[in-house]
Scaffold this motif. Structure first.
Motif, short mmCIF file in Angstrom:
data_model
loop_
_atom_site.label_atom_id
_atom_site.label_comp_id
_atom_site.label_asym_id
_atom_site.label_seq_id
_atom_site.Cartn_x
_atom_site.Cartn_y
_atom_site.Cartn_z
N UNK A 163 54.29 1.66 48.36
CA UNK A 163 54.46 0.75 49.50
C UNK A 163 53.60 1.14 50.71
N UNK A 164 52.69 2.09 50.53
CA UNK A 164 51.78 2.48 51.61
C UNK A 164 50.80 1.34 51.89
N UNK A 165 50.59 1.06 53.17
CA UNK A 165 49.57 0.07 53.54
C UNK A 165 48.20 0.72 53.58
N UNK A 166 48.16 1.99 53.98
CA UNK A 166 46.90 2.67 54.19
C UNK A 166 46.45 3.54 53.04
N UNK A 167 45.13 3.62 52.90
CA UNK A 167 44.48 4.50 51.95
C UNK A 167 44.06 5.75 52.71
N UNK A 168 44.57 6.91 52.33
CA UNK A 168 44.21 8.14 53.02
C UNK A 168 42.75 8.48 52.75
N UNK A 169 42.08 8.89 53.81
CA UNK A 169 40.66 9.23 53.72
C UNK A 169 40.48 10.67 54.20
N UNK A 170 39.67 11.42 53.48
CA UNK A 170 39.52 12.85 53.70
C UNK A 170 38.23 13.19 54.44
N UNK A 171 38.20 14.40 54.98
CA UNK A 171 36.98 14.94 55.55
C UNK A 171 36.08 15.42 54.42
N UNK A 172 34.79 15.17 54.53
CA UNK A 172 33.83 15.62 53.53
C UNK A 172 33.24 16.98 53.90
N UNK A 173 33.73 17.57 54.98
CA UNK A 173 33.13 18.81 55.47
C UNK A 173 34.16 19.65 56.20
N UNK A 174 33.90 20.95 56.28
CA UNK A 174 34.64 21.81 57.19
C UNK A 174 33.99 21.64 58.55
N UNK A 175 34.80 21.41 59.56
CA UNK A 175 34.24 21.20 60.90
C UNK A 175 35.23 21.72 61.94
N UNK A 176 34.71 22.42 62.94
CA UNK A 176 35.54 22.93 64.03
C UNK A 176 35.27 22.08 65.27
N UNK A 177 36.35 21.69 65.91
CA UNK A 177 36.26 20.84 67.10
C UNK A 177 36.79 21.64 68.29
N UNK A 204 37.31 20.57 54.55
CA UNK A 204 36.85 19.61 53.54
C UNK A 204 38.02 19.28 52.62
N UNK A 205 38.24 17.99 52.38
CA UNK A 205 39.34 17.53 51.53
C UNK A 205 40.64 17.28 52.27
N UNK A 206 40.69 17.61 53.57
CA UNK A 206 41.90 17.36 54.37
C UNK A 206 42.00 15.88 54.69
N UNK A 207 43.17 15.29 54.47
CA UNK A 207 43.39 13.88 54.79
C UNK A 207 43.52 13.77 56.31
N UNK A 208 42.60 13.02 56.92
CA UNK A 208 42.57 12.94 58.38
C UNK A 208 42.85 11.56 58.93
N UNK A 209 42.57 10.54 58.16
CA UNK A 209 42.74 9.18 58.65
C UNK A 209 43.23 8.30 57.50
N UNK A 210 43.54 7.06 57.82
CA UNK A 210 43.88 6.09 56.80
C UNK A 210 43.17 4.79 57.12
N UNK A 211 42.87 4.05 56.08
CA UNK A 211 42.17 2.79 56.28
C UNK A 211 42.99 1.67 55.64
N UNK A 212 42.97 0.53 56.31
CA UNK A 212 43.74 -0.63 55.88
C UNK A 212 42.84 -1.85 55.89
#
Length: 147
Positions: free
Chosen positions: A21-35, A110-118
């Motif tokens: 029942x999720x509306x969103x598709x989880x999207x991952x980071x393609x890289x290790x990145x420090x902010x 890398x591989x961490x789910x950070x956002x979702x797309x709908x």
């Protein structure tokens, strides 16, 4: 809607829903990145999306990332238009614009789910007459050629 990997990102996982029942598709980071604290960066996903006519793809930060790490999507909602796919500038590579609102360096792995797309629908005004064609990638809606 059809997710594909951007050239050179064979190791990337394509977005997927976690529950039926999720509306969103989880999207991952393609890289290790420090902010750094209060820094804004674009995080690469290694993913592009072929979008059907009359639709757009909305990008939203995963609430757990915002709550636990104080990372927010800088533009609140990312709008991916149909003509962003396979554009000549960046192949339609989806990036997530993130700002670190904390006072600590935040590292996204890398591989961490950070956002979702709908996938969402839109409608046109009866007097719409847009004929331009996109010629660029990220942030390029104003870079068009006449149709």
């Amino acid at each position: 809607m059809n997710f594909k990997k951007v050239t050179g990102y064979d190791y990337v996982n394509l977005p997927k829903r976690q529950t039926e029942h999720s509306a969103g598709y989880d999207i991952e980071s393609a890289e290790d990145i420090s902010i750094q604290p209060f820094e804004t960066l674009l995080i690469k996903t290694g993913v592009k999306c072929e979008i059907p006519e009359g639709k757009w793809l909305g990008l939203y930060m995963r609430s757990s990332i915002s709550l636990k790490r104080n990372l927010v999507m800088t533009n609140s909602v990312g709008v991916i238009d149909k003509d962003y796919y396979n554009n000549e500038d960046n192949e339609g590579h989806i990036h997530i614009m993130v700002t670190n609102l904390s006072d600590k360096v935040q590292t996204v792995k890398q591989g961490e789910r950070i956002a979702q797309c709908i996938l969402q629908s839109y409608y046109l005004a009866s007097n719409d007459n847009a004929i331009g064609k996109r010629v660029g990638g990220f942030g390029s809606t104003s870079k068009t050629t006449e149709g």
